[in-house]
Write a protein that holds these residues in place. Structure first.
Motif, mmCIF file in Angstrom:
data_model
loop_
_atom_site.group_PDB
_atom_site.id
_atom_site.type_symbol
_atom_site.label_atom_id
_atom_site.label_comp_id
_atom_site.label_asym_id
_atom_site.label_seq_id
_atom_site.Cartn_x
_atom_site.Cartn_y
_atom_site.Cartn_z
ATOM 1 N N PHE A 30 -0.954 76.329 25.531
ATOM 2 C CA PHE A 30 -0.969 77.706 26.006
ATOM 3 C C PHE A 30 -0.236 77.823 27.342
ATOM 4 C CE2 PHE A 30 -3.464 80.465 29.006
ATOM 5 C CZ PHE A 30 -2.863 81.664 28.656
ATOM 6 N N ALA A 31 -0.426 76.836 28.216
ATOM 7 C CA ALA A 31 0.261 76.839 29.511
ATOM 8 C C ALA A 31 1.773 76.869 29.324
ATOM 9 C CB ALA A 31 -0.152 75.617 30.323
ATOM 10 N N ILE A 32 2.262 76.130 28.340
ATOM 11 C CA ILE A 32 3.699 76.107 28.075
ATOM 12 C C ILE A 32 4.161 77.455 27.519
ATOM 13 C CG2 ILE A 32 5.484 75.059 26.639
ATOM 14 C CD1 ILE A 32 3.911 72.434 26.868
ATOM 15 N N GLY A 33 3.378 78.022 26.594
ATOM 16 C CA GLY A 33 3.718 79.330 26.056
ATOM 17 C C GLY A 33 3.723 80.407 27.127
ATOM 18 N N PHE A 34 2.720 80.367 28.007
ATOM 19 C CA PHE A 34 2.631 81.357 29.073
ATOM 20 C C PHE A 34 3.791 81.187 30.057
ATOM 21 C CE2 PHE A 34 0.876 83.427 32.854
ATOM 22 C CZ PHE A 34 0.362 84.592 32.288
ATOM 23 N N ALA A 35 4.189 79.936 30.296
ATOM 24 C CA ALA A 35 5.350 79.685 31.162
ATOM 25 C C ALA A 35 6.615 80.266 30.538
ATOM 26 C CB ALA A 35 5.511 78.188 31.409
ATOM 27 N N GLY A 36 6.722 80.162 29.209
ATOM 28 C CA GLY A 36 7.859 80.771 28.513
ATOM 29 C C GLY A 36 7.867 82.285 28.663
ATOM 30 N N TYR A 37 6.691 82.888 28.546
ATOM 31 C CA TYR A 37 6.549 84.336 28.745
ATOM 32 C C TYR A 37 6.988 84.721 30.156
ATOM 33 C CZ TYR A 37 4.071 88.733 29.686
ATOM 34 O OH TYR A 37 3.741 90.014 30.063
ATOM 35 N N MET A 38 6.528 83.970 31.157
ATOM 36 C CA MET A 38 6.878 84.248 32.542
ATOM 37 C C MET A 38 8.373 84.053 32.789
ATOM 38 S SD MET A 38 4.174 85.300 34.006
ATOM 39 C CE MET A 38 4.676 85.216 35.738
ATOM 40 N N ALA A 39 8.974 83.075 32.109
ATOM 41 C CA ALA A 39 10.407 82.832 32.276
ATOM 42 C C ALA A 39 11.223 84.002 31.750
ATOM 43 C CB ALA A 39 10.803 81.537 31.567
ATOM 44 N N THR A 41 10.211 87.245 31.306
ATOM 45 C CA THR A 41 10.032 88.429 32.155
ATOM 46 C C THR A 41 10.683 88.216 33.527
ATOM 47 O OG1 THR A 41 7.852 87.622 32.887
ATOM 48 C CG2 THR A 41 7.891 89.125 31.014
ATOM 49 N N GLY A 42 10.545 87.015 34.076
ATOM 50 C CA GLY A 42 11.095 86.748 35.397
ATOM 51 C C GLY A 42 12.613 86.789 35.422
ATOM 52 N N LEU A 43 13.239 86.171 34.427
ATOM 53 C CA LEU A 43 14.704 86.128 34.396
ATOM 54 C C LEU A 43 15.304 87.497 34.096
ATOM 55 C CD1 LEU A 43 15.377 82.704 32.637
ATOM 56 C CD2 LEU A 43 16.158 83.384 34.925
ATOM 57 N N THR A 44 14.758 88.223 33.117
ATOM 58 C CA THR A 44 15.309 89.545 32.806
ATOM 59 C C THR A 44 15.087 90.515 33.968
ATOM 60 O OG1 THR A 44 13.261 90.114 31.601
ATOM 61 C CG2 THR A 44 15.125 89.307 30.313
ATOM 62 N N ARG A 45 13.965 90.372 34.651
ATOM 63 C CA ARG A 45 13.704 91.204 35.820
ATOM 64 C C ARG A 45 14.724 90.886 36.921
ATOM 65 N NH1 ARG A 45 8.133 89.945 37.702
ATOM 66 N NH2 ARG A 45 7.633 90.729 35.607
ATOM 67 N N ALA A 46 14.992 89.582 37.109
ATOM 68 C CA ALA A 46 15.955 89.183 38.131
ATOM 69 C C ALA A 46 17.378 89.605 37.761
ATOM 70 C CB ALA A 46 15.898 87.667 38.335
ATOM 71 N N ALA A 103 10.619 91.222 26.972
ATOM 72 C CA ALA A 103 11.556 91.655 28.002
ATOM 73 C C ALA A 103 11.515 93.166 28.208
ATOM 74 C CB ALA A 103 12.975 91.211 27.630
ATOM 75 N N LEU A 104 11.492 93.919 27.104
ATOM 76 C CA LEU A 104 11.522 95.376 27.218
ATOM 77 C C LEU A 104 10.207 95.946 27.744
ATOM 78 C CD1 LEU A 104 13.597 96.515 24.114
ATOM 79 C CD2 LEU A 104 14.131 96.918 26.520
ATOM 80 N N ALA A 105 9.092 95.325 27.411
ATOM 81 C CA ALA A 105 7.801 95.800 27.921
ATOM 82 C C ALA A 105 7.769 95.698 29.445
ATOM 83 C CB ALA A 105 6.657 94.995 27.308
ATOM 84 N N ASP A 106 8.266 94.589 29.980
ATOM 85 C CA ASP A 106 8.309 94.426 31.431
ATOM 86 C C ASP A 106 9.282 95.420 32.059
ATOM 87 O OD1 ASP A 106 7.569 92.548 33.814
ATOM 88 O OD2 ASP A 106 9.752 92.710 33.906
ATOM 89 N N TYR A 107 10.416 95.652 31.398
ATOM 90 C CA TYR A 107 11.407 96.579 31.932
ATOM 91 C C TYR A 107 10.899 98.021 31.910
ATOM 92 C CZ TYR A 107 15.877 98.898 32.757
ATOM 93 O OH TYR A 107 16.881 99.677 33.293
ATOM 94 N N ALA A 108 10.194 98.380 30.844
ATOM 95 C CA ALA A 108 9.637 99.737 30.752
ATOM 96 C C ALA A 108 8.659 99.993 31.892
ATOM 97 C CB ALA A 108 8.938 99.931 29.404
ATOM 98 N N LYS A 109 7.859 98.993 32.193
ATOM 99 C CA LYS A 109 6.908 99.132 33.298
ATOM 100 C C LYS A 109 7.652 99.254 34.625
ATOM 101 C CE LYS A 109 4.289 95.613 34.332
ATOM 102 N NZ LYS A 109 3.210 94.583 34.294
#
Length: 381
Positions: A30-39, A41-46, A103-109
């Motif tokens: 789960f930690a690896i999956g969550f890190a993928g999620y953060m990557a 959202t973090g990269l597309t946000r950046a 990616a789009l959910a984070d961008y919409a927010k």
């Protein structure tokens, strides 16, 4: 703040119930999956959101930029999908499959919070929390970690897509007619990779070559310390303008930064002590069998959190002074050092050594940032 609170609550529920119902191996994956999620959202946000905010783009251009977010999300998701299959990491595979919606959910927010209607971002996160909470009422969901993680991502996808449609954000991927140049996106992505991205990279490497107990213990400690981290993250956005005003009043003084650091330290210490006083019965209730390895590293990672908070202040000070080149140099040196030391320690000595390595590198990082900031303010360099 309300949006952040709802988002943190859904993530906290997810982490707690996965830890309660899963094994140490489940929590590590789960930690690896969550890190993928953060990557993602973090990269597309950046790559899109932050440059758009810096240039104060109008709503029409922000809507078009959804195409870029979609394209980058899918590209990063493809990497996650392939890596997940090759490494037999089911949580990372699910993240790769749902990367477009992540990616789009984070961008919409982002669009609704910064340029549009903040209430929409709050509603988006509240509905996500409501869906996840409803799913937890069903035994077949709350006792199956991978199914619960998938539900959490689907809830994010559903609410994110609805928010995109309501805000007329483009959903189809395309890099044509992009509002942010590839050069600019690459610059912001590099900055992210040398900062938060190093944390995700460490998690991926630990998942590939270290014991499950390493990622599981760090994830467990992160769950318990999460509320403190959320508060610190919310405050961090206010530090840069505070330091900028302080330097205008007294250009050669580090006093404003020192005062902020002392305030954060005083606020965080009793909170971290409280977390470390959790009795075993409560710890097991929250984290299941993961608690018995988490409790061994909790004091170490609590101290590491304090050093991270201390480092955030001079880092913000570099931003307020516009010392971008100095910031890049420090990050370029510190990020590889941190990843190398932590992964090496984990392979040699397991999760206890990994925790001490995290503490050591955070202490060194805080020291380096403070020395550099002081020299900038004093004009020694």
């Amino acid at each position: 703040m309300a949006s952040t609170a709802f988002s943190s609550a859904s993530s906290l529920l997810l982490s707690i119930f996965i830890a309660r119902s899963g094994t140490i191996a489940d929590v590590a994956m789960f930690a690896i999956g969550f890190a993928g999620y953060m990557a993602i959202t973090g990269l597309t946000r950046a790559m899109v959101s932050e440059p758009s905010a810096a240039r104060l783009m109008g709503i029409p251009n922000l809507r078009i930029s959804g195409r870029q977010v979609s394209a980058y999300g899918l590209l990063i998701g493809a990497v996650a999908l392939v890596a997940g299959f090759l490494a037999q990491q089911p949580y990372l595979v699910i993240v790769g499959i749902l990367s477009h919606s992540i990616a789009l959910a984070d961008y919409a927010k982002f669009v609704s919070m910064v340029f549009g209607h903040p209430r929409m971002a709050v509603t988006q996160e509240f509905m996500k929390l409501a869906i996840v909470s409803s799913g937890l009422l069903i035994p077949s969901i709350r006792t199956q970690p991978l199914i619960l993680f998938t539900l959490w991502l689907i809830a994010s996808a559903a609410t994110g897509y609805i928010s995109c449609v309501l805000q007329k954000i483009s959903l189809l991927p395309s890099l044509r007619g992009r509002q942010v140049s590839i050069k600019e996106s690459s610059s912001y992505a590099t900055d992210y990779a040398l900062g938060s991205g190093a944390t995700q990279l460490t998690t991926f490497l630990l998942g590939g070559i270290a014991a499950h107990s390493v990622n599981a213990s760090v994830r467990g400690a992160g769950t318990l310390l999460g509320p403190i981290t959320v508060v610190a993250t919310s405050i961090r956005a206010l530090i840069i303008p505070f330091l900028s005003r302080g330097l205008q009043a007294n250009a050669n003084s580090v006093t404003p930064a020192a005062n902020v650091t002392i305030a954060l330290f005083v606020a965080a210490i009793p909170l971290t002590i409280g977390v470390n006083l959790i009795p075993d019965s409560w710890g097991h209730m929250l984290l299941g069998e993961t608690w018995y390895i988490t409790r061994n590293v909790l004091p170490i990672l609590s101290a590491e959190l304090i050093f991270s908070l201390v480092a955030n202040v001079p880092f913000a000070g570099h931003r307020s002074l516009g010392a971008h080149r100095r910031t890049l140099v420090i990050r370029t040196v510190m990020a590889p050092l941190r990843v190398t030391v932590i992964v090496t320690a984990a392979v040699i000595g397991g999760y206890i050594w990994a925790a001490f390595a995290m503490l050591l590198t955070s202490a060194v990082s805080a020291t380096v940032w403070w020395i550099s900031y002081r020299s900038l303010v004093k004009g020694n360099l």
